[in-house]
Design an enzyme around this catalytic site. Structure first.
Site, PDB file in Angstrom:
ATOM      1  N   GLY A   1     -11.481 -24.678 -33.081  1.00 38.16           N
ATOM      2  CA  GLY A   1     -10.405 -23.927 -33.746  1.00 38.16           C
ATOM      3  C   GLY A   1     -10.882 -22.594 -34.271  1.00 38.16           C
ATOM      4  N   VAL A   2     -11.887 -22.006 -33.617  1.00 41.30           N
ATOM      5  CA  VAL A   2     -12.472 -20.751 -34.126  1.00 41.30           C
ATOM      6  C   VAL A   2     -11.478 -19.596 -34.051  1.00 41.30           C
ATOM      7  N   THR A   3     -10.476 -19.714 -33.180  1.00 41.70           N
ATOM      8  CA  THR A   3      -9.513 -18.611 -33.046  1.00 41.70           C
ATOM      9  C   THR A   3      -8.412 -18.673 -34.105  1.00 41.70           C
TER      10      THR A   3
ATOM     11  N   GLN B   1      -6.910 -19.186 -38.225  1.00 37.13           N
ATOM     12  CA  GLN B   1      -7.171 -18.489 -39.498  1.00 37.13           C
ATOM     13  C   GLN B   1      -8.519 -18.897 -40.093  1.00 37.13           C
TER      14      GLN B   1
ATOM     15  N   GLN C   1      -3.230 -28.932 -33.881  1.00 33.59           N
ATOM     16  CA  GLN C   1      -1.856 -28.453 -33.874  1.00 33.59           C
ATOM     17  C   GLN C   1      -1.497 -28.536 -35.346  1.00 33.59           C
TER      18      GLN C   1
ATOM     19  N   TYR D   1       1.498 -34.900 -28.668  1.00 29.26           N
ATOM     20  CA  TYR D   1       0.432 -33.911 -28.509  1.00 29.26           C
ATOM     21  C   TYR D   1      -0.329 -33.737 -29.838  1.00 29.26           C
TER      22      TYR D   1
ATOM     23  N   THR E   1      -6.324 -32.650 -45.043  1.00 35.14           N
ATOM     24  CA  THR E   1      -5.246 -31.830 -45.599  1.00 35.14           C
ATOM     25  C   THR E   1      -4.526 -32.499 -46.760  1.00 35.14           C
TER      26      THR E   1
ATOM     27  N   GLU F   1      -1.510 -32.521 -46.970  1.00 35.93           N
ATOM     28  CA  GLU F   1      -0.335 -33.189 -46.391  1.00 35.93           C
ATOM     29  C   GLU F   1      -0.513 -34.704 -46.373  1.00 35.93           C
TER      30      GLU F   1
ATOM     31  N   LYS G   1      -3.414 -36.683 -39.024  1.00 40.23           N
ATOM     32  CA  LYS G   1      -4.545 -36.292 -39.882  1.00 40.23           C
ATOM     33  C   LYS G   1      -5.048 -37.479 -40.712  1.00 40.23           C
TER      34      LYS G   1
ATOM     35  N   ARG H   1      -3.134 -15.489 -41.598  1.00 39.14           N
ATOM     36  CA  ARG H   1      -2.336 -16.703 -41.479  1.00 39.14           C
ATOM     37  C   ARG H   1      -1.375 -16.595 -40.295  1.00 39.14           C
TER      38      ARG H   1
HETATM   39  P1  NAP Z   1      -4.536 -22.506 -37.270  1.00 39.75           P
HETATM   40  O1  NAP Z   1      -4.594 -21.076 -37.664  1.00 39.75           O
HETATM   41  O2  NAP Z   1      -3.276 -23.074 -36.728  1.00 39.75           O
HETATM   42  O3  NAP Z   1      -5.709 -22.718 -36.187  1.00 39.75           O
HETATM   43  C1  NAP Z   1      -5.797 -23.893 -35.430  1.00 39.75           C
HETATM   44  C2  NAP Z   1      -6.870 -23.705 -34.376  1.00 39.75           C
HETATM   45  O4  NAP Z   1      -6.946 -24.896 -33.580  1.00 39.75           O
HETATM   46  C3  NAP Z   1      -6.597 -22.562 -33.394  1.00 39.75           C
HETATM   47  O5  NAP Z   1      -7.820 -21.953 -33.055  1.00 39.75           O
HETATM   48  C4  NAP Z   1      -6.028 -23.276 -32.197  1.00 39.75           C
HETATM   49  O6  NAP Z   1      -6.189 -22.574 -30.993  1.00 39.75           O
HETATM   50  C5  NAP Z   1      -6.889 -24.516 -32.210  1.00 39.75           C
HETATM   51  N1  NAP Z   1      -6.369 -25.627 -31.433  1.00 39.75           N
HETATM   52  C6  NAP Z   1      -5.143 -26.187 -31.487  1.00 39.75           C
HETATM   53  N2  NAP Z   1      -5.062 -27.228 -30.649  1.00 39.75           N
HETATM   54  C7  NAP Z   1      -6.268 -27.321 -30.042  1.00 39.75           C
HETATM   55  C8  NAP Z   1      -6.818 -28.183 -29.067  1.00 39.75           C
HETATM   56  N3  NAP Z   1      -6.110 -29.169 -28.513  1.00 39.75           N
HETATM   57  N4  NAP Z   1      -8.100 -28.004 -28.670  1.00 39.75           N
HETATM   58  C9  NAP Z   1      -8.832 -26.989 -29.189  1.00 39.75           C
HETATM   59  N5  NAP Z   1      -8.371 -26.129 -30.111  1.00 39.75           N
HETATM   60  C10 NAP Z   1      -7.097 -26.305 -30.534  1.00 39.75           C
HETATM   61  O7  NAP Z   1      -4.969 -23.437 -38.469  1.00 39.75           O
HETATM   62  P2  NAP Z   1      -5.800 -23.070 -39.801  1.00 39.75           P
HETATM   63  O8  NAP Z   1      -4.838 -22.688 -40.859  1.00 39.75           O
HETATM   64  O9  NAP Z   1      -6.925 -22.188 -39.441  1.00 39.75           O
HETATM   65  O10 NAP Z   1      -6.344 -24.515 -40.213  1.00 39.75           O
HETATM   66  C11 NAP Z   1      -7.599 -24.996 -39.724  1.00 39.75           C
HETATM   67  C12 NAP Z   1      -7.634 -26.507 -39.834  1.00 39.75           C
HETATM   68  O11 NAP Z   1      -7.458 -26.883 -41.191  1.00 39.75           O
HETATM   69  C13 NAP Z   1      -6.519 -27.227 -39.071  1.00 39.75           C
HETATM   70  O12 NAP Z   1      -7.069 -28.433 -38.614  1.00 39.75           O
HETATM   71  C14 NAP Z   1      -5.457 -27.496 -40.116  1.00 39.75           C
HETATM   72  O13 NAP Z   1      -4.702 -28.626 -39.759  1.00 39.75           O
HETATM   73  C15 NAP Z   1      -6.333 -27.760 -41.326  1.00 39.75           C
HETATM   74  N6  NAP Z   1      -5.758 -27.427 -42.627  1.00 39.75           N
HETATM   75  C16 NAP Z   1      -5.227 -26.186 -42.848  1.00 39.75           C
HETATM   76  C17 NAP Z   1      -4.730 -25.883 -44.105  1.00 39.75           C
HETATM   77  C18 NAP Z   1      -4.157 -24.521 -44.392  1.00 39.75           C
HETATM   78  O14 NAP Z   1      -3.458 -24.399 -45.411  1.00 39.75           O
HETATM   79  N7  NAP Z   1      -4.441 -23.506 -43.608  1.00 39.75           N
HETATM   80  C19 NAP Z   1      -4.795 -26.833 -45.139  1.00 39.75           C
HETATM   81  C20 NAP Z   1      -5.358 -28.074 -44.878  1.00 39.75           C
HETATM   82  C21 NAP Z   1      -5.857 -28.353 -43.618  1.00 39.75           C
HETATM   83  P3  NAP Z   1      -5.160 -21.390 -30.549  1.00 39.75           P
HETATM   84  O15 NAP Z   1      -5.578 -20.175 -31.339  1.00 39.75           O
HETATM   85  O16 NAP Z   1      -5.401 -21.274 -29.100  1.00 39.75           O
HETATM   86  O17 NAP Z   1      -3.794 -21.867 -30.913  1.00 39.75           O
HETATM   87  N1  GDD Z   2       7.107 -22.736 -42.061  1.00 42.10           N
HETATM   88  C1  GDD Z   2       8.181 -22.585 -42.857  1.00 42.10           C
HETATM   89  N2  GDD Z   2       9.166 -21.726 -42.486  1.00 42.10           N
HETATM   90  N3  GDD Z   2       8.242 -23.286 -44.006  1.00 42.10           N
HETATM   91  C2  GDD Z   2       9.317 -23.085 -44.812  1.00 42.10           C
HETATM   92  C3  GDD Z   2      10.349 -22.211 -44.479  1.00 42.10           C
HETATM   93  C4  GDD Z   2      10.287 -21.496 -43.236  1.00 42.10           C
HETATM   94  O1  GDD Z   2      11.158 -20.727 -42.885  1.00 42.10           O
HETATM   95  N4  GDD Z   2      11.251 -22.225 -45.486  1.00 42.10           N
HETATM   96  C5  GDD Z   2      10.802 -23.070 -46.409  1.00 42.10           C
HETATM   97  N5  GDD Z   2       9.621 -23.609 -45.994  1.00 42.10           N
HETATM   98  C6  GDD Z   2       8.857 -24.619 -46.731  1.00 42.10           C
HETATM   99  C7  GDD Z   2       8.484 -25.835 -45.883  1.00 42.10           C
HETATM  100  O2  GDD Z   2       9.599 -26.742 -45.795  1.00 42.10           O
HETATM  101  C8  GDD Z   2       7.318 -26.384 -46.691  1.00 42.10           C
HETATM  102  O3  GDD Z   2       7.790 -27.202 -47.733  1.00 42.10           O
HETATM  103  C9  GDD Z   2       6.686 -25.136 -47.306  1.00 42.10           C
HETATM  104  O4  GDD Z   2       7.619 -24.067 -47.109  1.00 42.10           O
HETATM  105  C10 GDD Z   2       5.357 -24.747 -46.691  1.00 42.10           C
HETATM  106  O5  GDD Z   2       5.508 -24.721 -45.282  1.00 42.10           O
HETATM  107  P1  GDD Z   2       4.351 -24.144 -44.316  1.00 42.10           P
HETATM  108  O6  GDD Z   2       3.959 -22.792 -44.737  1.00 42.10           O
HETATM  109  O7  GDD Z   2       4.822 -24.339 -42.910  1.00 42.10           O
HETATM  110  O8  GDD Z   2       3.089 -25.066 -44.641  1.00 42.10           O
HETATM  111  P2  GDD Z   2       2.941 -26.644 -44.839  1.00 42.10           P
HETATM  112  O9  GDD Z   2       2.705 -26.871 -46.305  1.00 42.10           O
HETATM  113  O10 GDD Z   2       4.027 -27.399 -44.189  1.00 42.10           O
HETATM  114  O11 GDD Z   2       1.609 -26.935 -44.018  1.00 42.10           O
HETATM  115  C11 GDD Z   2       0.462 -26.106 -44.162  1.00 42.10           C
HETATM  116  O12 GDD Z   2      -0.348 -26.575 -45.206  1.00 42.10           O
HETATM  117  C12 GDD Z   2      -0.907 -27.875 -44.995  1.00 42.10           C
HETATM  118  C13 GDD Z   2      -1.736 -28.221 -46.224  1.00 42.10           C
HETATM  119  O13 GDD Z   2      -0.924 -28.751 -47.221  1.00 42.10           O
HETATM  120  C14 GDD Z   2      -0.264 -26.098 -42.830  1.00 42.10           C
HETATM  121  O14 GDD Z   2      -1.291 -25.153 -42.876  1.00 42.10           O
HETATM  122  C15 GDD Z   2      -0.900 -27.445 -42.527  1.00 42.10           C
HETATM  123  O15 GDD Z   2      -1.730 -27.348 -41.371  1.00 42.10           O
HETATM  124  C16 GDD Z   2      -1.745 -27.846 -43.740  1.00 42.10           C
HETATM  125  O16 GDD Z   2      -2.337 -29.106 -43.503  1.00 42.10           O
END
Ligand code: NAP
Ligand code: GDD
Length: 401
Positions: A54-56, A58, A134, A146, A178, A180, A206, A237
């Site tokens: 997932g290097v590509t 955020q 994903q 998926y 996460t 979540e 997860k 992001r």
């Molecule tokens: P992100 O921006 O959606 O990045 C996900 C990465 O995974 C991308 O590089 C994507 O590739 C790659 N990927 C998706 N499916 C893949 C597959 N089948 N094989 C190989 N690579 C795959 O997510 P992020 O925000 O950086 O989060 C990083 C990790 O932390 C994720 O596992 C996410 O669930 C977890 N997490 C995130 C948060 C948050 O708030 N950001 C919080 C808790 C946990 P492409 O660039 O090609 O799509």
């Molecule tokens: N995406 C999105 N788009 N969310 C919305 C919108 C909209 O238009 N309007 C309201 N929301 C609300 C969603 O219903 C959710 O309650 C909140 O905004 C945050 O949504 P996201 O930003 O999509 O993030 P997330 O909390 O569902 O998930 C992210 O954080 C998780 C950690 O708690 C992702 O990064 C997950 O990968 C990560 O695990």
């Protein structure tokens, strides 16, 4: 005064793609001379080898940068795509034909076990950061199988690779777990001992990944840890997560490229931090002598509504709310213009109403705490998108959406 995070030693910036782009804005950090150091003496990191899935994404981009700065060799896995998908890390990439480089990217997919095994075998990493997923909760309702394959079984494939290749004593494994997992929360704030209650296919996948990581730690003595990370955001992001969707819309509305911002549940609350701070926590988790699971969070919670208000305030527009339910709108106080509307398309079949983490364990054992406040995060994201919107290429993308 903000400073630019300089390129890691030995890395010259050659990529034209992001010369004036996202990285410069995204990696602007507050003046500081050193990173947190783990309380329990970290081993030397020079020349260690890290593999980042997932290097590509955020977090992958921030983590790669952090590790390169510490002297690691970094191998990242990227997926084959019909268009460019490496924008976030282009600046780190140097053509190995022309430069000595420590950053390498390899094609791969967590859905492909043989590929995963081959990459681990070839690069013999000291540390694996499993960030690939994903990661979009709403999308997981559309693509549940998926999501399970990549997020749950993908984690298993990596852990099996470590076991099959007899690297259980060598490799340290980080799993991107996460908040979540807490879903319909059983306790406020959530800590490592709070029971899980996943509310989406993403969270259920997860959950498997969390427990298989714990199981491989206990069964095979792998240094495998979960970081249970609460939402963290940045200018890098993904554009469809709510924070970036808001800050992009604020910038586009400000520049006259968009009229309205359509959102779903305005009352959802999240514990939002900055990705830059959270990747330091990931690294610290793997520097500990023993593997364990840690919550990384700020401990404060804000609603989507508050995020909207603060982001618009950043460009001098005050939002007032009128109406209720799907009829609710956000008006600009000065002009009476409707800027925010509700679109039920963005409601989720099962919602996570609120998340708020307790990072005490990470603070006490890792010496980790967030550095960027909610206000600073929003301001940085808005400023970055205002700059991006001035970029002709970005405007073309915008127009195409
Ligand atoms: P992100 O921006 O959606 O990045 C996900 C990465 O995974 C991308 O590089 C994507 O590739 C790659 N990927 C998706 N499916 C893949 C597959 N089948 N094989 C190989 N690579 C795959 O997510 P992020 O925000 O950086 O989060 C990083 C990790 O932390 C994720 O596992 C996410 O669930 C977890 N997490 C995130 C948060 C948050 O708030 N950001 C919080 C808790 C946990 P492409 O660039 O090609 O799509
Ligand atoms: N995406 C999105 N788009 N969310 C919305 C919108 C909209 O238009 N309007 C309201 N929301 C609300 C969603 O219903 C959710 O309650 C909140 O905004 C945050 O949504 P996201 O930003 O999509 O993030 P997330 O909390 O569902 O998930 C992210 O954080 C998780 C950690 O708690 C992702 O990064 C997950 O990968 C990560 O695990």
């Amino acid at each position: 005064m903000p400073v630019w995070w300089p390129p890691p030693d030995g890395l010259l910036r050659t990529s034209a793609v992001l010369q004036e782009g996202a990285w410069e804005r995204a990696l602007r950090i507050k003046s500081r001379t050193s990173c947190h150091s783990g309380r329990q003496g970290s081993p030397s990191v020079q020349n260690k080898v890290a593999l980042i899935t997932g290097v590509t994404g955020q977090d992958g981009a921030y983590l790669a940068r952090l590790l390169l700065g510490k002297g690691y060799f970094v191998h990242g896995i990227k997926r084959r795509s019909s268009s460019f998908n490496t924008e976030r890390v282009d600046e780190l990439y140097l053509d190995p034909h022309e430069h000595e480089t420590r950053f390498f990217m390899h094609y791969g997919d967590l859905a492909d076990a043989t590929n995963v095994i081959r990459l681990v075998q070839q690069h013999q990493p000291d540390e694996i950061y499993n960030l690939a997923a994903q990661s979009h909760v709403q999308v997981s309702f559309e693509t549940p199988e998926y999501t399970a394959n990549a997020d749950a079984l993908g984690t298993l494939r990596l852990l099996e690779a470590i076991r099959i290749l007899k690297l259980t004593d060598k490799v340290r494994f980080y799993q991107a777990s996460t908040s979540e997992l807490y879903g319909k929360v059983r306790e406020v704030p959530q800590r490592e001992t709070t029971p899980f209650y996943p509310r989406s296919p993403y969270a259920a996948a997860k959950l498997y990944a969390y427990w298989i990581t714990v199981n491989y730690r206990e069964a095979y003595a792998i240094h495998a840890s979960n970081g249970i990370l609460f939402n963290h955001e940045s200018p890098l992001r993904g554009e469809t997560f709510v924070t970036r969707k808001i800050t992009r819309a604020v910038a586009a509305i400000e520049r006259g490229l968009q009229q309205h911002l359509y959102l779903g549940n305005l009352d959802a609350k999240r514990d939002w931090g900055h990705a830059r701070d959270y990747v330091e926590g990931m690294w610290l988790i793997l520097q500990q002598p023993s593997p364990d699971d840690y919550v990384l969070a700020t401990g404060s919670m804000h609603s989507v509504r508050e995020f909207v208000e603060l982001a618009f305030r950043g460009v001098g527009r005050m939002i007032e709310w009128r109406g209720t339910g799907v009829e609710e709108v956000g008006l600009e106080r000065k002009t009476g213009k409707v800027l925010v509307r509700i679109d039920p398309r963005y409601f989720r079949p099962t919602e996570v109403d609120e998340l708020c983490g307790d990072p005490s364990k990470a603070r006490e054992r890792l010496g980790w705490s967030h550095k960027t406040s909610f206000k600073e995060l929003v301001a940085e994201m808005v400023a970055s998108d205002l700059e991006s919107v001035a970029d002709a290429r970005w405007r073309r993308t915008w127009a195409a959406e």
